[in-house]
Write an enzyme that holds these catalytic residues in place. Structure first.
Site, PDB file in Angstrom:
ATOM      1  N   THR A  10      -6.850  -6.724   5.091  1.00  0.00           N
ATOM      2  CA  THR A  10      -7.825  -7.872   6.367  1.00  0.00           C
ATOM      3  C   THR A  10      -6.543  -8.595   7.155  1.00  0.00           C
ATOM      4  O   THR A  10      -5.587  -8.695   6.099  1.00  0.00           O
ATOM      5  CB  THR A  10      -8.688  -8.215   5.749  1.00  0.00           C
ATOM      6  OG1 THR A  10      -8.536  -9.302   5.170  1.00  0.00           O
ATOM      7  CG2 THR A  10      -9.850  -7.454   5.489  1.00  0.00           C
ATOM      8  N   MET A  11      -6.995  -9.341   8.284  1.00  0.00           N
ATOM      9  CA  MET A  11      -6.137  -9.935   8.590  1.00  0.00           C
ATOM     10  C   MET A  11      -6.053 -10.669   7.419  1.00  0.00           C
ATOM     11  O   MET A  11      -6.682 -11.430   6.357  1.00  0.00           O
ATOM     12  CB  MET A  11      -6.105 -11.052   9.997  1.00  0.00           C
ATOM     13  CG  MET A  11      -6.778  -9.732  10.996  1.00  0.00           C
ATOM     14  SD  MET A  11      -5.400  -9.803  11.677  1.00  0.00           S
ATOM     15  CE  MET A  11      -4.168 -11.232  12.166  1.00  0.00           C
ATOM     16  N   SER A  13      -4.849 -10.982   5.166  1.00  0.00           N
ATOM     17  CA  SER A  13      -4.255 -10.233   2.628  1.00  0.00           C
ATOM     18  C   SER A  13      -2.698 -10.509   2.462  1.00  0.00           C
ATOM     19  O   SER A  13      -2.713  -9.434   1.730  1.00  0.00           O
ATOM     20  CB  SER A  13      -5.544  -8.956   3.151  1.00  0.00           C
ATOM     21  OG  SER A  13      -4.266  -7.977   4.039  1.00  0.00           O
ATOM     22  N   LYS A  15       0.011  -9.066   4.404  1.00  0.00           N
ATOM     23  CA  LYS A  15       0.596  -8.125   4.466  1.00  0.00           C
ATOM     24  C   LYS A  15       2.148  -8.102   4.577  1.00  0.00           C
ATOM     25  O   LYS A  15       2.886  -6.621   4.021  1.00  0.00           O
ATOM     26  CB  LYS A  15      -0.309  -6.895   4.830  1.00  0.00           C
ATOM     27  CG  LYS A  15      -1.612  -6.555   5.058  1.00  0.00           C
ATOM     28  CD  LYS A  15      -2.640  -5.517   6.055  1.00  0.00           C
ATOM     29  CE  LYS A  15      -2.225  -6.098   7.320  1.00  0.00           C
ATOM     30  NZ  LYS A  15      -3.269  -7.598   7.430  1.00  0.00           N
ATOM     31  N   SER A  16       2.453  -9.073   5.448  1.00  0.00           N
ATOM     32  CA  SER A  16       3.659  -9.028   5.780  1.00  0.00           C
ATOM     33  C   SER A  16       4.341  -9.665   4.788  1.00  0.00           C
ATOM     34  O   SER A  16       5.084  -9.740   4.879  1.00  0.00           O
ATOM     35  CB  SER A  16       3.672  -9.751   7.074  1.00  0.00           C
ATOM     36  OG  SER A  16       3.414  -9.018   8.342  1.00  0.00           O
ATOM     37  N   ASP A  85       5.655  -2.057   9.294  1.00  0.00           N
ATOM     38  CA  ASP A  85       4.371  -3.623   9.675  1.00  0.00           C
ATOM     39  C   ASP A  85       3.773  -3.044  11.295  1.00  0.00           C
ATOM     40  O   ASP A  85       4.042  -2.746  12.090  1.00  0.00           O
ATOM     41  CB  ASP A  85       5.878  -4.776  10.452  1.00  0.00           C
ATOM     42  CG  ASP A  85       4.489  -5.555   9.450  1.00  0.00           C
ATOM     43  OD1 ASP A  85       3.529  -5.445   9.013  1.00  0.00           O
ATOM     44  OD2 ASP A  85       4.957  -6.739  10.264  1.00  0.00           O
ATOM     45  N   GLU A  86       2.582  -3.766  11.165  1.00  0.00           N
ATOM     46  CA  GLU A  86       1.587  -3.607  12.274  1.00  0.00           C
ATOM     47  C   GLU A  86       1.196  -2.366  12.338  1.00  0.00           C
ATOM     48  O   GLU A  86       1.133  -1.523  13.680  1.00  0.00           O
ATOM     49  CB  GLU A  86       1.708  -4.836  13.216  1.00  0.00           C
ATOM     50  CG  GLU A  86       2.066  -5.868  13.163  1.00  0.00           C
ATOM     51  CD  GLU A  86       0.791  -6.688  11.983  1.00  0.00           C
ATOM     52  OE1 GLU A  86       0.058  -6.050  12.538  1.00  0.00           O
ATOM     53  OE2 GLU A  86       1.049  -8.268  12.091  1.00  0.00           O
ATOM     54  N   CYS A 143     -13.123 -13.185   0.937  1.00  0.00           N
ATOM     55  CA  CYS A 143     -14.113 -13.320   2.429  1.00  0.00           C
ATOM     56  C   CYS A 143     -13.945 -15.055   2.806  1.00  0.00           C
ATOM     57  O   CYS A 143     -13.831 -15.399   1.723  1.00  0.00           O
ATOM     58  CB  CYS A 143     -15.722 -13.001   2.548  1.00  0.00           C
ATOM     59  SG  CYS A 143     -16.940 -13.149   3.688  1.00  0.00           S
ATOM     60  N   CYS A 146     -17.947 -16.199   1.391  1.00  0.00           N
ATOM     61  CA  CYS A 146     -18.335 -16.340   0.729  1.00  0.00           C
ATOM     62  C   CYS A 146     -17.070 -15.519  -0.418  1.00  0.00           C
ATOM     63  O   CYS A 146     -16.112 -16.059  -0.073  1.00  0.00           O
ATOM     64  CB  CYS A 146     -19.800 -15.480   0.764  1.00  0.00           C
ATOM     65  SG  CYS A 146     -19.106 -14.307   0.786  1.00  0.00           S
TER      66      CYS A 146
HETATM   67 ZN   LIG Z   1     -18.524 -12.741   3.051  1.00  0.00          ZN
END
Ligand SMILES: [Zn+2]
Length: 192
Positions: A10-11, A13, A15-16, A85-86, A143, A146
């Site tokens: 996800t955003m 996370s 990755k880059s 990337d991306e 998340c 949460c």
């Molecule tokens: Zn959540």
């Protein structure tokens, strides 16, 4: 034959950061690599950078109408790996080209990107990678709201969740990693 690998997350996370660490490891061993990203992602210009690290690397950008550009660049020189990337913004034909780089030029291709958009739908480049990659590996994060695993990207504008709009939007929206449960909760609340 070399492998085509898709690392998705996800955003936010990292990755880059993972891409940069991979590039750094090759560089330490004096093994040349080359980095690409779709030109649609212009936030950082012609570099790849990460929220988590200070190191940056130069990157070659490609357009949706570039055919054979990546393949021919990689053919020029003996690279030990191709990093992208991306990759979610790539077109299907770019992913086909990356597969040929692994198969015909025998250079491993490591792609990093999002799997799905703010509506939970697969991006074109990511879909093709799921179809073709030798290996698909998740980069996990938690998340925003949460402690469950994040698997969706929540688009927000001025802090408010947004569920309608274009898949790719260059504006003042922000994205947060959220779990499915929180995502659906926000979506249901937005309909009230
Ligand atoms: Zn959540």
């Amino acid at each position: 034959m070399s492998k085509l690998i898709f690392y998705y997350g996800t955003m936010r996370s990292s990755k880059s950061a993972q891409l940069i660490m991979t590039a750094y490891n090759y560089q330490q061993q004096n093994k040349p690599i080359i980095i690409f990203k779709p030109s649609i992602d212009t936030r950082d210009g012609n570099i790849v950078k990460s929220r988590a690290l200070e190191t940056t690397y130069p990157v070659y950008t490609f357009d949706e109408n570039d055919y054979e550009y990546i393949y021919n660049m990689v053919k020029l020189r003996k690279y030990h790996a191709v990093l992208c990337d991306e990759i979610q913004f790539a077109k299907e034909h770019h992913i086909d080209e990356l597969a040929r780089i692994a198969d015909e030029l025998n250079v491993p291709v490591l792609c990093f990107g999002l799997l799905t958009d703010f509506q939970g739908k697969l991006f074109e480049g990511s879909k093709r990678l799921v179809e073709l990659a030798d290996k698909i590996q998740e980069i996990k994060t938690v998340c925003w709201y949460c402690d469950r695993k994040a698997r969706m990207n929540l688009r927000t504008v001025d802090g408010n969740p947004v569920f309608e709009g274009e898949q790719i939007q260059i504006g003042d929206e922000e994205y947060l990693p959220v779990c499915r449960k929180c995502y659906i909760k926000f979506k249901n609340n937005s309909k009230k």
